[in-house]
Scaffold this motif. Structure first.
Motif, PDB file in Angstrom:
ATOM      1  N   GLU A 124       7.301 -10.201  -8.629  1.00 23.69           N
ATOM      2  CA  GLU A 124       6.844  -9.399  -9.761  1.00 23.69           C
ATOM      3  C   GLU A 124       5.750  -8.496  -9.239  1.00 23.69           C
ATOM      4  OE1 GLU A 124       5.111 -11.055 -13.458  1.00 23.69           O
ATOM      5  OE2 GLU A 124       6.871 -12.361 -13.377  1.00 23.69           O
ATOM      6  N   SER A 125       5.822  -7.232  -9.583  1.00 25.46           N
ATOM      7  CA  SER A 125       4.779  -6.339  -9.094  1.00 25.46           C
ATOM      8  C   SER A 125       4.326  -5.435 -10.224  1.00 25.46           C
ATOM      9  CB  SER A 125       5.301  -5.516  -7.930  1.00 25.46           C
ATOM     10  OG  SER A 125       6.374  -4.721  -8.367  1.00 25.46           O
ATOM     11  N   ALA A 126       3.206  -4.791 -10.023  1.00 19.98           N
ATOM     12  CA  ALA A 126       2.683  -3.858 -11.018  1.00 19.98           C
ATOM     13  C   ALA A 126       1.908  -2.798 -10.257  1.00 19.98           C
ATOM     14  CB  ALA A 126       1.782  -4.599 -11.992  1.00 19.98           C
ATOM     15  N   PRO A 127       1.717  -1.638 -10.847  1.00 21.73           N
ATOM     16  CA  PRO A 127       0.944  -0.612 -10.153  1.00 21.73           C
ATOM     17  C   PRO A 127      -0.430  -1.151  -9.796  1.00 21.73           C
ATOM     18  CG  PRO A 127       1.969   0.289 -12.105  1.00 21.73           C
ATOM     19  CD  PRO A 127       2.215  -1.183 -12.142  1.00 21.73           C
ATOM     20  N   PHE A 128      -0.893  -0.823  -8.617  1.00 24.23           N
ATOM     21  CA  PHE A 128      -2.177  -1.324  -8.146  1.00 24.23           C
ATOM     22  C   PHE A 128      -3.288  -0.512  -8.780  1.00 24.23           C
ATOM     23  CE2 PHE A 128      -5.614  -1.674  -5.001  1.00 24.23           C
ATOM     24  CZ  PHE A 128      -5.714  -3.041  -4.954  1.00 24.23           C
ATOM     25  N   ALA A 133     -10.622 -13.254 -13.206  1.00 26.73           N
ATOM     26  CA  ALA A 133      -9.294 -13.087 -12.623  1.00 26.73           C
ATOM     27  C   ALA A 133      -9.257 -13.679 -11.225  1.00 26.73           C
ATOM     28  CB  ALA A 133      -8.923 -11.611 -12.596  1.00 26.73           C
ATOM     29  N   ALA A 134     -10.318 -13.421 -10.455  1.00 24.85           N
ATOM     30  CA  ALA A 134     -10.346 -13.948  -9.093  1.00 24.85           C
ATOM     31  C   ALA A 134     -10.379 -15.475  -9.113  1.00 24.85           C
ATOM     32  CB  ALA A 134     -11.564 -13.398  -8.354  1.00 24.85           C
ATOM     33  N   LEU A 135     -11.171 -16.035 -10.026  1.00 19.65           N
ATOM     34  CA  LEU A 135     -11.279 -17.492 -10.111  1.00 19.65           C
ATOM     35  C   LEU A 135      -9.953 -18.096 -10.585  1.00 19.65           C
ATOM     36  CD1 LEU A 135     -12.946 -20.084 -10.041  1.00 19.65           C
ATOM     37  CD2 LEU A 135     -13.695 -19.596 -12.359  1.00 19.65           C
ATOM     38  N   ALA A 136      -9.344 -17.442 -11.576  1.00 21.00           N
ATOM     39  CA  ALA A 136      -8.072 -17.956 -12.110  1.00 21.00           C
ATOM     40  C   ALA A 136      -7.030 -18.003 -10.994  1.00 21.00           C
ATOM     41  CB  ALA A 136      -7.583 -17.073 -13.255  1.00 21.00           C
ATOM     42  N   GLN A 137      -7.052 -17.006 -10.143  1.00 20.94           N
ATOM     43  CA  GLN A 137      -6.097 -16.972  -9.045  1.00 20.94           C
ATOM     44  C   GLN A 137      -6.295 -18.152  -8.108  1.00 20.94           C
ATOM     45  OE1 GLN A 137      -5.530 -12.484  -8.743  1.00 20.94           O
ATOM     46  NE2 GLN A 137      -6.238 -13.185  -6.786  1.00 20.94           N
ATOM     47  N   THR A 138      -7.565 -18.391  -7.781  1.00 25.32           N
ATOM     48  CA  THR A 138      -7.860 -19.504  -6.872  1.00 25.32           C
ATOM     49  C   THR A 138      -7.425 -20.827  -7.494  1.00 25.32           C
ATOM     50  OG1 THR A 138      -9.797 -18.238  -6.247  1.00 25.32           O
ATOM     51  CG2 THR A 138      -9.697 -20.505  -5.491  1.00 25.32           C
ATOM     52  N   LEU A 139      -7.745 -21.000  -8.773  1.00 26.47           N
ATOM     53  CA  LEU A 139      -7.413 -22.272  -9.427  1.00 26.47           C
ATOM     54  C   LEU A 139      -5.900 -22.437  -9.524  1.00 26.47           C
ATOM     55  CD1 LEU A 139     -10.066 -22.309 -12.292  1.00 26.47           C
ATOM     56  CD2 LEU A 139     -10.130 -23.561 -10.154  1.00 26.47           C
ATOM     57  N   ASP A 140      -5.209 -21.348  -9.917  1.00 21.65           N
ATOM     58  CA  ASP A 140      -3.753 -21.427 -10.065  1.00 21.65           C
ATOM     59  C   ASP A 140      -3.080 -21.732  -8.733  1.00 21.65           C
ATOM     60  OD1 ASP A 140      -3.893 -20.988 -12.682  1.00 21.65           O
ATOM     61  OD2 ASP A 140      -3.247 -18.907 -12.657  1.00 21.65           O
ATOM     62  N   ALA A 141      -3.657 -21.180  -7.651  1.00 22.80           N
ATOM     63  CA  ALA A 141      -3.010 -21.365  -6.353  1.00 22.80           C
ATOM     64  C   ALA A 141      -2.932 -22.836  -6.005  1.00 22.80           C
ATOM     65  CB  ALA A 141      -3.774 -20.609  -5.270  1.00 22.80           C
ATOM     66  N   THR A 165       0.837  -1.194   0.000  1.00 22.52           N
ATOM     67  CA  THR A 165       0.000   0.000   0.000  1.00 22.52           C
ATOM     68  C   THR A 165       0.877   1.252   0.000  1.00 22.52           C
ATOM     69  OG1 THR A 165      -1.562  -1.278   1.281  1.00 22.52           O
ATOM     70  CG2 THR A 165      -1.993   1.072   1.097  1.00 22.52           C
ATOM     71  N   GLN A 166       1.942   1.212   0.810  1.00 23.31           N
ATOM     72  CA  GLN A 166       2.840   2.376   0.863  1.00 23.31           C
ATOM     73  C   GLN A 166       3.421   2.666  -0.515  1.00 23.31           C
ATOM     74  OE1 GLN A 166       5.593   1.046   3.782  1.00 23.31           O
ATOM     75  NE2 GLN A 166       4.440   1.895   5.521  1.00 23.31           N
ATOM     76  N   LYS A 167       3.773   1.610  -1.229  1.00 19.55           N
ATOM     77  CA  LYS A 167       4.401   1.812  -2.542  1.00 19.55           C
ATOM     78  C   LYS A 167       3.391   1.880  -3.658  1.00 19.55           C
ATOM     79  CE  LYS A 167       8.799  -0.109  -1.358  1.00 19.55           C
ATOM     80  NZ  LYS A 167      10.037  -0.569  -1.914  1.00 19.55           N
ATOM     81  N   ASP A 168       2.111   1.725  -3.323  1.00 15.47           N
ATOM     82  CA  ASP A 168       1.039   1.734  -4.301  1.00 15.47           C
ATOM     83  C   ASP A 168       1.276   0.669  -5.381  1.00 15.47           C
ATOM     84  OD1 ASP A 168      -1.387   2.511  -5.059  1.00 15.47           O
ATOM     85  OD2 ASP A 168      -0.743   4.196  -6.293  1.00 15.47           O
ATOM     86  N   LEU A 169       1.676  -0.500  -4.923  1.00 13.66           N
ATOM     87  CA  LEU A 169       1.941  -1.611  -5.841  1.00 13.66           C
ATOM     88  C   LEU A 169       1.000  -2.766  -5.542  1.00 13.66           C
ATOM     89  CD1 LEU A 169       5.828  -1.810  -5.831  1.00 13.66           C
ATOM     90  CD2 LEU A 169       4.388  -1.064  -7.707  1.00 13.66           C
ATOM     91  N   GLY A 170       0.850  -3.622  -6.517  1.00 17.26           N
ATOM     92  CA  GLY A 170       0.155  -4.877  -6.309  1.00 17.26           C
ATOM     93  C   GLY A 170       1.095  -5.992  -6.706  1.00 17.26           C
ATOM     94  N   ALA A 171       0.985  -7.126  -6.041  1.00 14.65           N
ATOM     95  CA  ALA A 171       1.879  -8.242  -6.348  1.00 14.65           C
ATOM     96  C   ALA A 171       1.274  -9.073  -7.466  1.00 14.65           C
ATOM     97  CB  ALA A 171       2.070  -9.100  -5.112  1.00 14.65           C
ATOM     98  N   ARG A 172       2.104  -9.463  -8.414  1.00 16.21           N
ATOM     99  CA  ARG A 172       1.651 -10.374  -9.475  1.00 16.21           C
ATOM    100  C   ARG A 172       2.233 -11.758  -9.264  1.00 16.21           C
ATOM    101  NH1 ARG A 172      -0.486  -8.215 -14.729  1.00 16.21           N
ATOM    102  NH2 ARG A 172      -0.924 -10.407 -14.759  1.00 16.21           N
ATOM    103  N   LEU A 173       3.405 -11.814  -8.659  1.00 17.75           N
ATOM    104  CA  LEU A 173       4.041 -13.095  -8.386  1.00 17.75           C
ATOM    105  C   LEU A 173       4.617 -12.998  -6.979  1.00 17.75           C
ATOM    106  CD1 LEU A 173       4.773 -15.797  -9.665  1.00 17.75           C
ATOM    107  CD2 LEU A 173       6.898 -14.810 -10.413  1.00 17.75           C
ATOM    108  N   ALA A 207      -3.568 -13.339 -10.904  1.00 15.72           N
ATOM    109  CA  ALA A 207      -4.055 -13.017 -12.240  1.00 15.72           C
ATOM    110  C   ALA A 207      -3.998 -11.516 -12.491  1.00 15.72           C
ATOM    111  CB  ALA A 207      -5.481 -13.515 -12.406  1.00 15.72           C
ATOM    112  N   ARG A 208      -4.021 -10.723 -11.439  1.00 16.38           N
ATOM    113  CA  ARG A 208      -3.873  -9.275 -11.595  1.00 16.38           C
ATOM    114  C   ARG A 208      -3.209  -8.775 -10.329  1.00 16.38           C
ATOM    115  NH1 ARG A 208     -10.125  -8.161 -10.079  1.00 16.38           N
ATOM    116  NH2 ARG A 208      -9.820  -9.032  -8.042  1.00 16.38           N
ATOM    117  N   PRO A 209      -2.645  -7.576 -10.336  1.00 17.31           N
ATOM    118  CA  PRO A 209      -1.928  -7.104  -9.150  1.00 17.31           C
ATOM    119  C   PRO A 209      -2.858  -7.047  -7.935  1.00 17.31           C
ATOM    120  CG  PRO A 209      -1.511  -5.682 -11.026  1.00 17.31           C
ATOM    121  CD  PRO A 209      -2.600  -6.607 -11.437  1.00 17.31           C
TER     122      PRO A 209
END
Lengths: 282, 522
Positions: B349-353, B374-382, B277-285, B305-307
């Motif tokens: 890996e990160s990307a702007p949130f 995206a939310a579902l893909a994340q769950t399945l990939d996990a 949050t401080q860096k305004d980033l989202g994690a991709r990996l 699936a998304r930051p």
């Protein structure tokens, strides 16, 4: 009973009471475990584009239903899977959202892989389709995740689990009921039955509508036709009648045409039953 | 820069031969130019004056009790890399270092880090003690530059002690002067020539005029001296790319139960959310690393699936992942081996949130199918593994097998096909199933260049009631000269089964055209 000494009779009565209580608890558990019946209310209908089809199918083919499609013969496999995708395309049109296809790891069937361009005929463009491959338990888990996910119109399961356990099937059915997504269970020709399915449809390919060869091109493949027979309908007597339906890829609607009836082939159930019976005996 | 270079000499874990008595000096040898050369020695042998590069005959003359075994250079290098990665617990910047006989150590950049471990002495003592605990005998030195630390670890006698060699800041020149000329990273032939001229120590080299030196030996000796003294910039290739965000949880006592692991994980994920949050980033990996007390590292990656930056999302995915058999087994093995003493969460890996996603959490907001996906893909990939939830990607290719591929759902993107593009079903219907490779069929056609009227596929005969085509697909003439032009026909059997067949090549060609079945329609 009266011959028993008093203390003994009390004990017996107590034991009976306990058994009754246990039975009552078990019944309550079953009632709590029971899956809500399908609702064919107007807002849960998929709508098939033809009033006669709506009448024939709406009882079982509606939001939250588990529908098993099964080929009438081995060569009808692609037709049966196509019909499952057509149902999914219909669900997507009615409710919006994504379709999840869950394939058995290593290829669902031995007739190649799903083609992205071919799936577009069913209204499933890349933005609307997610495909996941998994095996065994994980595939069933992926189906359940898809059914529970918000914003999903349906899940198409392809060639999953030869041996199914009943509790897993009921979990899937409950998930479908709760979210309103449909589960189209496309089974292989020799797969086990999906026991709690709300509807089971036996599907065979049918010749294309244009009877006159001079009327070509009719875009063979873009407008697939099927001969569909409902062999199971939950909580109602199925309509034992072969329906000849055609898919319109432009409007994403089914069309029913009695004139298409092809009397030259034996009725579907005659061909479908032996294989089902064989499976049940095994 | 303060750098230090622990030099692992003989790693017990790699010793193939029996080390009969723990008290006997040990060395591994390699064959070089017909002679047996010492590749590495343990501390005992090193204390007796044996050094890598010495011939085995000389070594045994000096130390008849020496035990030796052939060296497995590749396995040693791999083990050394693993060890270096494990040392990330002390510094994120690690580079492998080359000795005259290949990879033989690594350098940690300890700039501004020593205070975390109670000063440089504390850091080095901790490092050596932990390595000893793993059964690795190491020499270590800390100095002003990587090259000086390299020299110190290899040639300063103090590097053999349990506390390592520490060259105080600014004293590198003085310390270096006492070492033999080999302590500078110079080509072997220059070292040999210098020695013939009587230049045997760094001090002797320092005394020579630079211009003379350069004229006689080229620029290398001067450069090596400058590098060691910190006067010239050094190349430093970290083995681990720098991470923008990481959270490390050090355990007081080793973590040995699942409950403790998850408790630590929750704590770390909450901290990670704050950092992101401080860096305004989202994690991709996201990489979850569990450092075992015995030196092994258990690692698993979560692809998003998304930051994302919500601790709750990470936590759900992490639990899903850690419950998989592989991860559970790795954690169980770690617990059996004494537990974990450090857990690290690292955003690889990160990307702007995207602030739009925050609104997605509100229940009243309408759900975009893509977001839901995206939310579902994340769950399945996990649970299933990275990029297992896939989407279809189209390419502007005419060959059907090239026209669409599958990719991770995050990469598949929205439909980009324009009407009339190869995949447009209204223009050219495609079968639902496409065979991985076209299968040859025996086909009979009425006209040589017409559609077949019957064909045999997988030993079953199919009659053709109607056919449409041909749709001619020619290979890309610039790149695929071996491919033949294909004439595709959509055919239907009297029962209504639809197939997609093609003839490769033209009638009258040599070799004769062949028929293939490529797809099965719904």
């Amino acid at each position: 009973m009266s011959a028993l000494p008093g203390a003994h009779a009390d004990l017996l009565a107590a034991a009976k009471g306990a058994r009754k209580a246990r039975a009552r608890r078990a019944l309550a558990a079953i009632a709590a475990d029971a899956i809500a019946p399908l609702s064919a209310a107007a807002d849960r209908r998929l709508g098939f584009g033809d009033p006669r089809l709506d009448e024939a199918w709406s009882q079982a083919l509606c939001a939250g239903a588990v529908i098993e499609t099964r080929p009438a013969a081995y060569d009808d496999l692609a037709a049966s899977v196509g019909f499952a995708f057509a149902l999914a395309g219909r669900a997507r049109k009615a409710r919006g959202g994504l379709i999840l296809a869950v394939e058995r790891q290593g290829g669902a069937f031995d007739i190649g892989g799903l083609d992205g361009a071919g799936l577009r005929s069913f209204g499933l463009d890349p933005a609307a389709l997610m495909i996941v491959r998994a095996r065994g338990e994980e595939a069933l888990w992926a189906c359940a995740q898809g059914l529970r996910a918000p914003g999903l119109a349906g899940v198409v399961a392809l060639g999953l689990a030869e041996q199914l356990d009943l509790s897993a099937m009921r979990r899937l059915q409950r998930a479908a009921r709760e979210s309103g997504a449909i589960l189209a269970w496309a089974a292989g020709p020799r797969a086990a039955l999906f026991a709690p399915a709300d509807a089971r449809l036996c599907v065979a390919a049918a010749p294309c509508r244009a009877a006159d060869p001079a009327a070509l091109p009719v875009l063979l493949g873009a407008r697939p036709s099927w001969r569909v027979r409902m062999t199971r309908l939950r909580a109602a007597a199925p309509v034992f009648e072969d329906l000849l339906v055609e898919w319109d890829h432009e409007t994403l609607c089914f069309r029913l045409d009695a004139a298409l009836a092809d009397r030259s082939r034996p009725p579907l159930d005659a061909r479908a039953r032996p294989s089902l019976h064989r499976r049940q005996r095994a | 820069m303060r750098a230090r270079a622990p030099l692992s000499t003989a790693d017990n874990a790699l010793d193939p031969g029996p080390k009969s008595a723990a008290e006997r000096p040990f060395a591994v040898v390699v064959a070089q130019a017909g002679a047996q050369i010492l590749h590495g020695t343990d501390l005992l042998a090193a204390a007796a004056g044996l050094y890598p590069g010495m011939s085995l005959a000389d070594a045994r003359a000096r130390l008849p009790s020496l035990v030796f075994a052939p060296a497995d250079v590749a396995a040693e290098a791999a083990a050394l890399r693993r060890l270096a990665a494990w040392c990330e617990r002390w510094s994120p910047r690690i580079a492998m270092s080359q000795g005259p006989r290949g990879l033989d150590g690594f350098v940690l950049d300890a700039t501004n880090l020593a205070h975390l471990f109670g000063g440089e002495a504390g850091l080095l003592t901790d490092l050596l003690a932990r390595l000893r605990g793993l059964g690795v005998e190491a020499r270590a030195a800390i100095a002003d530059s990587a090259a000086a630390a390299w020299a110190g670890a290899r040639f300063d006698v103090a590097a053999l002690s349990p506390t390592g060699a520490i060259w105080p800041a600014g004293e590198t020149g003085r310390q270096l002067a006492q070492l033999p000329i080999e302590a500078l990273d110079l080509p072997a032939n220059i070292v040999a020539e210098l020695k013939i001229l009587g230049v045997k120590t760094v001090r002797a080299l320092q005394r020579l005029p630079r211009a003379e030196l350069a004229r006689r030996f080229g620029p290398e000796p001067g450069q090596a001296l400058d590098a060691a003294l910190g006067a010239a910039p050094e190349g430093f290739e970290p083995i681990i790319a720098p991470h923008p965000v990481r959270v490390r949880l050090r355990a007081e006592a080793p973590v040995i139960s699942d409950a403790q692991i998850f408790a630590a994980l929750e704590k770390g994920l909450a901290r990670l959310q704050v950092r992101l949050t401080q860096k305004d980033l989202g994690a991709r990996l996201l990489s979850l690393r569990f450092y075992r007390t015995d030196g092994a590292l258990a690692e698993t990656m979560l692809r998003l699936a998304r930051p994302e930056r919500e601790a709750a999302i990470f936590s759900r995915l992490a639990r899903e992942r850690l419950a998989t058999p592989d991860c559970a087994a790795a954690l169980g093995a770690g617990v059996d081996a004494g537990g974990f003493d450090l857990i690290e969460l690292l955003v690889a890996e990160s990307a702007p949130f995207d602030a739009r996603q925050a609104a997605f959490a509100a229940p009243s907001a309408p759900i975009d199918p893509r977001d839901a996906g995206a939310a579902l893909a994340q769950t399945l990939d996990a649970r299933l593994g990275m990029d297992r939830a896939q989407g279809v990607v189209f390419f502007p290719e005419w060959l059907p097998e090239e026209a669409s591929k599958r990719a991770g759902f995050a990469q598949s993107g929205p439909a980009t096909l324009s009407p009339g593009a190869p995949g447009d079903p209204l223009l050219r219907p495609r079968p639902l199933f496409l065979l991985a490779a076209p299968e040859p069929i025996e086909a009979m056609a009425e006209a040589p260049d017409g559609p077949p009227w019957q064909f045999r596929w997988r030993r079953r005969l199919h009659r053709v009631a109607r056919a449409e085509g041909p749709e001619r697909l020619a290979p890309n003439w610039r790149t695929e000269t071996a491919q033949r032009t294909r004439d595709y026909y959509r055919v239907e059997t009297p029962e209504g089964r639809r197939f997609w067949v093609f003839r490769a090549g033209f009638y009258g060609d040599s070799p004769a055209p062949r028929w293939y079945l490529h797809g099965i329609g719904a």
